[in-house]
Design a protein around this motif. Structure first.
Motif, PDB file in Angstrom:
ATOM      1  N   VAL A 112      -0.670  84.188   3.490  1.00 33.42           N
ATOM      2  CA  VAL A 112       0.615  84.797   3.293  1.00 33.42           C
ATOM      3  C   VAL A 112       1.122  84.254   2.032  1.00 33.42           C
ATOM      4  N   ARG A 113       0.961  82.964   1.773  1.00 36.47           N
ATOM      5  CA  ARG A 113       1.594  82.625   0.402  1.00 36.47           C
ATOM      6  C   ARG A 113       0.540  83.032  -0.681  1.00 36.47           C
ATOM      7  N   GLY A 114      -0.625  83.353  -0.610  1.00 36.37           N
ATOM      8  CA  GLY A 114      -1.421  83.799  -1.572  1.00 36.37           C
ATOM      9  C   GLY A 114      -1.194  85.354  -1.892  1.00 36.37           C
ATOM     10  N   ALA A 115      -0.735  86.053  -0.853  1.00 39.79           N
ATOM     11  CA  ALA A 115      -0.140  87.515  -0.975  1.00 39.79           C
ATOM     12  C   ALA A 115       0.990  87.505  -1.803  1.00 39.79           C
ATOM     13  N   GLN A 116       2.042  86.468  -1.724  1.00 40.09           N
ATOM     14  CA  GLN A 116       3.102  86.296  -2.318  1.00 40.09           C
ATOM     15  C   GLN A 116       2.824  86.086  -3.937  1.00 40.09           C
ATOM     16  N   ARG A 117       1.746  85.210  -3.973  1.00 36.32           N
ATOM     17  CA  ARG A 117       1.465  84.818  -5.330  1.00 36.32           C
ATOM     18  C   ARG A 117       0.941  86.252  -6.149  1.00 36.32           C
ATOM     19  N   VAL A 118      -0.140  86.941  -5.514  1.00 34.40           N
ATOM     20  CA  VAL A 118      -0.471  88.231  -5.822  1.00 34.40           C
ATOM     21  C   VAL A 118       0.647  89.062  -6.276  1.00 34.40           C
ATOM     22  N   PRO A 127      -5.174  97.140 -11.665  1.00 34.24           N
ATOM     23  CA  PRO A 127      -5.947  98.075 -10.755  1.00 34.24           C
ATOM     24  C   PRO A 127      -6.745  97.270  -9.682  1.00 34.24           C
ATOM     25  N   MET A 128      -6.570  95.903  -9.527  1.00 34.55           N
ATOM     26  CA  MET A 128      -7.047  95.178  -8.594  1.00 34.55           C
ATOM     27  C   MET A 128      -6.142  94.793  -7.482  1.00 34.55           C
ATOM     28  N   ARG A 129      -4.689  94.920  -8.062  1.00 32.78           N
ATOM     29  CA  ARG A 129      -3.676  94.335  -7.197  1.00 32.78           C
ATOM     30  C   ARG A 129      -3.611  94.865  -5.758  1.00 32.78           C
ATOM     31  N   TRP A 130      -3.662  95.980  -5.472  1.00 27.86           N
ATOM     32  CA  TRP A 130      -3.758  96.780  -4.306  1.00 27.86           C
ATOM     33  C   TRP A 130      -4.925  96.209  -3.371  1.00 27.86           C
ATOM     34  N   TYR A 131      -6.047  95.874  -4.106  1.00 30.54           N
ATOM     35  CA  TYR A 131      -7.142  95.578  -3.203  1.00 30.54           C
ATOM     36  C   TYR A 131      -7.099  94.101  -2.665  1.00 30.54           C
ATOM     37  N   TYR A 132      -6.398  93.291  -3.656  1.00 32.43           N
ATOM     38  CA  TYR A 132      -6.124  91.929  -3.054  1.00 32.43           C
ATOM     39  C   TYR A 132      -4.942  91.599  -2.204  1.00 32.43           C
ATOM     40  N   LEU A 133      -3.964  92.661  -2.210  1.00 33.06           N
ATOM     41  CA  LEU A 133      -3.244  92.469  -1.055  1.00 33.06           C
ATOM     42  C   LEU A 133      -3.706  92.890   0.051  1.00 33.06           C
ATOM     43  N   ALA A 134      -4.354  94.013  -0.052  1.00 36.92           N
ATOM     44  CA  ALA A 134      -5.324  94.357   1.302  1.00 36.92           C
ATOM     45  C   ALA A 134      -6.008  93.380   1.872  1.00 36.92           C
ATOM     46  N   PHE A 135      -6.711  92.634   1.157  1.00 27.32           N
ATOM     47  CA  PHE A 135      -7.421  91.411   1.336  1.00 27.32           C
ATOM     48  C   PHE A 135      -6.512  90.465   2.070  1.00 27.32           C
ATOM     49  N   VAL A 138      -5.878  91.729   5.945  1.00 28.14           N
ATOM     50  CA  VAL A 138      -6.899  91.708   6.801  1.00 28.14           C
ATOM     51  C   VAL A 138      -7.107  90.139   7.005  1.00 28.14           C
ATOM     52  N   SER A 139      -6.945  89.419   6.056  1.00 25.62           N
ATOM     53  CA  SER A 139      -7.291  88.122   6.397  1.00 25.62           C
ATOM     54  C   SER A 139      -6.240  87.353   7.410  1.00 25.62           C
ATOM     55  N   VAL A 140      -4.932  87.687   6.923  1.00 26.79           N
ATOM     56  CA  VAL A 140      -4.120  87.350   7.944  1.00 26.79           C
ATOM     57  C   VAL A 140      -4.102  87.680   9.410  1.00 26.79           C
ATOM     58  N   ASN A 141      -4.614  89.205   9.441  1.00 24.62           N
ATOM     59  CA  ASN A 141      -4.855  89.722  10.727  1.00 24.62           C
ATOM     60  C   ASN A 141      -5.869  88.889  11.373  1.00 24.62           C
ATOM     61  N   ALA A 142      -7.077  88.549  10.831  1.00 25.80           N
ATOM     62  CA  ALA A 142      -8.202  87.563  11.298  1.00 25.80           C
ATOM     63  C   ALA A 142      -7.621  86.214  11.758  1.00 25.80           C
ATOM     64  N   ALA A 172     -13.958  91.701   2.125  1.00 23.19           N
ATOM     65  CA  ALA A 172     -14.267  90.937   0.850  1.00 23.19           C
ATOM     66  C   ALA A 172     -15.560  91.255   0.044  1.00 23.19           C
ATOM     67  N   LEU A 173     -16.574  91.891   0.612  1.00 21.83           N
ATOM     68  CA  LEU A 173     -17.613  92.399   0.012  1.00 21.83           C
ATOM     69  C   LEU A 173     -17.338  93.825  -0.842  1.00 21.83           C
TER      70      LEU A 173
END
Length: 332
Positions: A112-118, A127-135, A138-142, A172-173
């Protein structure tokens, strides 16, 4: 990062496996007597915490007998046994493995903190911002389902834990390929990259759906296949980031668009450090031992170790996203 759940999927013993403790006649006789005395006459009056976490009278009998036998083993200096694939843990508020629950929630907090920092550090047009937020999502869900699974190990919670972990690993891949092979959207779109992105996204979706479907329709969960699937994807992910971190003289990938392969910022080494840290954390799982004070075992320590590694990974992703080379990419 949630890719670290790969190692949990590989090293955790499935709870449905019989263990030396639950195979013993002493344990089976104890559970049988407890069930006859406490459960046969009708539903037992369990505390509300146990009822909320779906403990049954029989489950409680198994728990009580497990600890009675463990108490005797400690008093006589005998070996402590596992029961139904797990060490004997003291439960807390209905949670079977409270330390693993707490450390799973700690990992959730770091994501959650990682998403806030992103959101705060990476420009919205990156261009990669959305991908990292989606990551992060799915990580929080896991990690939510990891905490649920360690609260109560049931067939449903087990599958939700494994399936959400697999989703995080394969995602992640997915974003790794998008990042390293520059398949993300550009201001001047290239049809080849767009098609490649769509094909790669389709491959990942089909792979995940097929994985979940296969494990769902089987009469018995295929743990060996699940391990192999996660291991293959996780190792591919790690190898790709190791390629990213190679010295400039050995570069095999062009890290940034508009830059030669030889361009290697100093933070590129952090990708290799991440791979080494995840490998080192996994070693904890090899030292399987009876839990200290029936609370802390190797698996819970593994969960504890993965939390700061996740923070380290977010820092790397942010540094990578803020490299000046991305300014050149905007004009492409």
């Amino acid at each position: 990062m949630k890719l670290l759940l790969l190692y949990a999927a590989i090293t955790c013993l499935p709870s449905c496996y019989a263990s030396s403790g639950d195979r013993s006649h002493i344990y089976q006789d104890c559970v049988s007597r407890c069930h006859t005395q406490s459960c046969a006459a009708g539903p037992a009056d369990l505390p509300i915490a146990l009822r909320l976490t779906r403990w049954t009278c029989t489950d409680d009998c198994k728990y009580q007998c497990m600890h009675l036998i463990t108490d005797a083993a400690i008093d006589t200096g005998e070996r402590i046994h596992q029961y139904h694939g797990k060490w004997p843990f003291w439960r807390f508020a209905g949670m079977q493995e409270p330390a693993s629950v707490a450390f799973s929630l700690l990992n959730l907090l770091f994501h959650v903190r990682g998403a806030q920092r992103v959101r705060q550090r990476i420009p919205i047009e990156h261009p990669m911002r959305w991908y990292y937020l989606a990551f992060s999502a799915v990580s929080v869900n896991a990690w939510i389902w990891s905490s649920v699974f360690h609260t109560r190990d049931l067939p449903t919670t087990e599958k939700l834990d494994y399936f959400s972990a697999a989703l995080a690993i394969i995602y992640a891949l997915f974003y790794t390929i998008v990042r390293l092979f520059h398949l993300y959207p550009r201001r001047t779109p290239q049809h080849f990259r767009r098609r490649a992105h769509h094909i790669w996204a389709t491959v990942c979706c089909v792979a995940y759906i097929s994985h979940v479907t296969y494990l769902t329709v089987l009469p018995r969960f295929d743990y060996t296949y699940n391990m192999a699937f996660n291991l293959g994807i996780g190792m591919t992910h790690n190898v790709l980031w190791l390629l990213y971190s190679l010295p400039a003289s050995l570069s095999l990938v062009r890290r940034f668009p508009g830059k030669p392969k030889s361009y290697r910022p100093t933070f590129a080494s952090k990708a290799a450090v991440f791979v080494l840290l995840t490998t080192a954390a996994t070693v904890l799982e090899l030292f399987d031992f009876p839990p200290w004070y029936r609370t802390i075992d190797a698996h819970s320590l593994w969960h504890l170790a993965t939390a700061p590694i996740a923070a380290f990974w977010y820092q790397f992703l942010i540094e990578d996203s803020l490299d000046d080379s991305w300014r050149t990419a905007k004009s492409e």
